[in-house]
Enzyme design. Sequence first.
Site, PDB file in Angstrom:
ATOM      1  N   CYS A 131       0.835  -1.203   0.000  1.00 47.22           N
ATOM      2  CA  CYS A 131       0.000   0.000   0.000  1.00 47.22           C
ATOM      3  C   CYS A 131       0.868   1.250   0.000  1.00 47.22           C
ATOM      4  CB  CYS A 131      -0.910  -0.034   1.228  1.00 47.22           C
ATOM      5  SG  CYS A 131      -1.730   1.531   1.527  1.00 47.22           S
ATOM      6  N   CYS A 134      -0.071   4.020   2.401  1.00 46.31           N
ATOM      7  CA  CYS A 134       0.270   3.787   3.810  1.00 46.31           C
ATOM      8  C   CYS A 134       1.765   3.969   4.054  1.00 46.31           C
ATOM      9  CB  CYS A 134      -0.105   2.369   4.231  1.00 46.31           C
ATOM     10  SG  CYS A 134      -1.682   1.814   3.616  1.00 46.31           S
ATOM     11  N   ASP A 135       2.594   3.454   3.157  1.00 43.43           N
ATOM     12  CA  ASP A 135       4.028   3.345   3.459  1.00 43.43           C
ATOM     13  C   ASP A 135       4.935   4.172   2.554  1.00 43.43           C
ATOM     14  OD1 ASP A 135       3.250   1.482   5.367  1.00 43.43           O
ATOM     15  OD2 ASP A 135       3.354  -0.169   3.949  1.00 43.43           O
TER      16      ASP A 135
END
Length: 305
Positions: A131, A134-135
């Site tokens: 993701c 997210c990261d």
Amino acid sequence: MKNVIILGSGMAGLSAAIYAGREGLDPVVVSGFEPGGQITLTTEVENYPGFPEGILGPELAANMRKQAERFGATFMDGAITALSKEGDHYSVMVGVEHIQTKAVIIATGASARMLGLPAEQKYIGRGVHTCATCDGFFYKGKEIAVIGGGDSACEEATFLSKFASKVTIIHRRDALRASKIMQEKVKANPKIGFLWNTGIEDIKGDGKKASHLVIKDLVSGKVSELKIDGMFLAIGHVPNTGFLKGIVDLDEKGYIKTDRHLHTNLPGVFAAGDVQDFRYRQAATAAGTGVMAALEVRRYLEEQG
Ligand code: NAP
């Protein structure tokens, strides 16, 4: 005894909850492992109708949850581990709790597909990611590989190019399957490069973090190493139906089989969203099927008296 339990809180589950709430069915929504669903892993959603300037994925999910709560839906944390038929109703297990319900809407969605390499699990979250939203932030000024050739790969690569110094899309074929507009976007981005006809054989690192990919030219068969700071997998999804095996009819890929009105093989059990749709998988189509499933539940409960 509940009227309806909705399993999953993505676009399909939340839309079903809004409609079931407005029908006065007091739906209970089991949030699942990923509350809000896959849309919460995206940034800008530009193609959900009604938002000409786009809307952030998490904001859209949060708005829909509020809307569902306004009409009487209640939410339970956790994931469903079992579904069983008991006479004319169903028993759903959420953690250690058993809940009885007359009808069920399964909207558990799908999760990121992995390559199946042992090193993938070793380095997940430490150089191997699924993701970008997210990261991606952790890769400021770094070199990243994105695996895949669909819309997700293009979207992830575009997003990551905002942080990374270089993004390489590694695809097993010589053409992207992404939509035209997404292809044009990545091809015009000076930070994004491509490795065509390339497979991932292994992921190497120092045991703490991934640092190299072992890649194979699928035309010449040549194997080489590519230094990376991180890799993001964008090779599609698998439906979250493991707990339904042997209970609800699934197709060969594990998606729930339904008729055109979203009925499964079990009376009173309906499926909506990505868990039954491998073709469209859009936020708007998932929402639409959630609505359909809620209306079918109302019809089913009326028929049951
Ligand atoms: P997808 O369209 O199924 O693409 C998956 C990609 O991964 C394909 O290029 C596939 O290669 C590759 N792949 C699959 N398994 C692989 C493996 N084991 N090893 C290496 N490569 C592998 O999935 P997606 O990109 O996640 O998109 C899913 C759906 O969501 C699509 O309908 C898409 O349009 C939609 N979507 C839309 C948007 C948007 O509109 N903004 C954004 C994201 C997703 P092949 O090409 O060789 O099969």
